[in-house]
Design a protein around this motif. Structure first.
Motif, mmCIF file in Angstrom:
data_model
loop_
_atom_site.group_PDB
_atom_site.id
_atom_site.type_symbol
_atom_site.label_atom_id
_atom_site.label_comp_id
_atom_site.label_asym_id
_atom_site.label_seq_id
_atom_site.Cartn_x
_atom_site.Cartn_y
_atom_site.Cartn_z
ATOM 1 N N GLY A 199 0.820 -1.197 0.000
ATOM 2 C CA GLY A 199 0.000 0.000 0.000
ATOM 3 C C GLY A 199 0.862 1.257 0.000
ATOM 4 O O GLY A 199 2.093 1.200 0.087
ATOM 5 N N LYS A 200 0.210 2.399 -0.090
ATOM 6 C CA LYS A 200 0.912 3.676 -0.231
ATOM 7 C C LYS A 200 1.776 4.003 0.980
ATOM 8 O O LYS A 200 2.929 4.432 0.842
ATOM 9 N N GLU A 201 1.261 3.815 2.194
ATOM 10 C CA GLU A 201 1.979 4.221 3.405
ATOM 11 C C GLU A 201 3.184 3.327 3.667
ATOM 12 O O GLU A 201 4.311 3.807 3.800
ATOM 13 N N THR A 204 -10.302 1.558 -3.069
ATOM 14 C CA THR A 204 -9.518 2.799 -3.122
ATOM 15 C C THR A 204 -10.437 4.007 -3.033
ATOM 16 O O THR A 204 -10.172 4.964 -2.295
ATOM 17 N N THR A 255 0.210 -0.469 -4.725
ATOM 18 C CA THR A 255 1.219 0.261 -3.951
ATOM 19 C C THR A 255 1.768 1.448 -4.729
ATOM 20 O O THR A 255 2.088 2.483 -4.152
ATOM 21 N N GLU A 256 1.867 1.293 -6.028
ATOM 22 C CA GLU A 256 2.463 2.321 -6.885
ATOM 23 C C GLU A 256 1.416 2.834 -7.876
ATOM 24 O O GLU A 256 0.738 2.050 -8.513
ATOM 25 N N GLY A 313 5.744 3.622 0.958
ATOM 26 C CA GLY A 313 6.563 4.820 1.105
ATOM 27 C C GLY A 313 7.666 4.638 2.135
ATOM 28 O O GLY A 313 8.803 5.105 1.939
ATOM 29 N N ASN A 327 -4.395 3.759 0.207
ATOM 30 C CA ASN A 327 -3.869 4.686 1.214
ATOM 31 C C ASN A 327 -4.379 4.290 2.593
ATOM 32 O O ASN A 327 -5.231 4.953 3.194
ATOM 33 N N ALA A 336 -3.066 2.914 -5.779
ATOM 34 C CA ALA A 336 -2.431 2.623 -4.486
ATOM 35 C C ALA A 336 -3.429 2.783 -3.344
ATOM 36 O O ALA A 336 -4.176 3.757 -3.283
ATOM 37 N N GLU A 392 -10.684 6.913 -0.012
ATOM 38 C CA GLU A 392 -10.548 8.341 -0.270
ATOM 39 C C GLU A 392 -11.726 9.115 0.310
ATOM 40 O O GLU A 392 -11.561 10.189 0.882
#
Length: 300
Positions: A24-26, A180, A141-142, A29, A148, A146, A184
């Motif tokens: 995932g995004k977090e 997703t 993830t990318e 990262g 979040n 992704a 959001e």
């Protein structure tokens, strides 16, 4: 150190192996930053093996045999024979007997699988399934799809239906698309709620109080410190070293006070609204809401 395509592949594979999830995004990262700072894949894997989410899946109380059996079951499923899986469990137990930790084991599996292909007699189906899960994990993830969130269950769900069949890749990505969107919307709603709370003037000094989770926690810590400084042998429930349970109880009280104050302020705003009738709110509804807010305040 630049983040390479190999890093991206290894990050997705180790997250699939360790958690059965997309980073995932977090988390993605965080992994990117670790690579960028010069960390190796093995170091990153071992770091994540200490995280609470990993320990929830593989508790410290497990024996090496219990860990090995659980890991192989989660990673392999029914894509290999019982004989192959039993041998893998035995190999892990032996490796841990020689000093390897859980993170080291996952890193070793990552390395072994990277050398195999789908034609492997014992592990070909497993490799095919993991390749498909890596494809889904990267997509989530990318880029624009992704996820979040750091909720492990939400990061695991899209991968549960992925098998060695390549058609399951796009199905999983498409299904995760709605997730997703929901995340959001939830993030936007939470921000709106936080903005509203921060803008309130509950103490009537003409300035926004700026309520946040951080300053609520700060107030709790201050309350704990103050009560700890006034310790008396006859006072029950406090000590010079407040327990986590005491802190949690105080936090609940502070949050309840804040919630009651917000509800009361909202009721006042409704009463003062000149267009209340146009909104379709009856006087009885307003009275009920005001009474509820007052009751909540009185019971804190």
């Amino acid at each position: 150190m630049a983040f390479t395509a190999e890093n991206s592949h290894d990050a997705s594979l180790f997250f699939v192996l360790a958690f059965g999830a997309a980073p995932g995004k977090e988390f993605g990262g965080q992994i990117y930053q670790a690579y960028d700072a010069g960390a190796t894949t093995q170091q990153i894997v071992n770091t994540y093996a200490t995280k609470p989410q990993f320990k929830d899946m593989y508790p410290d109380t497990q024996t090496s045999a219990e860990f090995a059996a659980a890991l192989i079951k989660n990673v392999v499923g029914n894509t290999a024979s019982d004989t192959a899986k039993d041998q893998a469990v035995a190999d892990i137990v032996a490796a841990m007997g020689n000093g390897l930790g859980k993170g080291d084991v996952i890193y070793a599996i990552l390395g072994n699988l990277s050398k195999m292909d789908t034609a492997n007699a014992d592990w070909g189906k497993t490799v095919a399934m993991l390749n498909n899960k890596i494809a889904v994990a990267k997509a989530l993830t990318e880029g624009g799809k992704a996820l979040n969130t750091t909720d492990l269950a939400l990061l695991q769900d899209p991968l549960k239906g992925v098998t060695e069949d390549f058609d399951t890749v796009q199905k999983a990505i498409d299904a995760a698309g709605s997730l997703t969107d929901k995340l959001e919307v939830l993030a936007a709603a939470n921000k709106a709620k936080a903005d509203f709370a921060a803008a309130l003037d509950l103490n009537g000094d003409g300035k926004a109080d700026g309520w946040t989770a951080a300053n609520v926690q700060a107030k709790v810590d201050a309350d704990v410190a103050a009560k700890g400084a006034l310790v008396d042998a006859k006072v029950v429930g406090y000590s010079t070293a407040p327990t986590e349970a005491q802190k949690a109880a105080l936090l609940a009280v502070v949050k309840a006070d804040n919630d009651a104050a917000v509800a009361d302020k909202q009721a006042d705003l409704v009463l003062k609204n000149k267009a209340v009738a146009d909104l379709g709110v009856t006087a009885a509804q307003v009275s009920q809401y005001k009474a509820l807010a007052a009751n909540v305040t009185a019971t804190d």
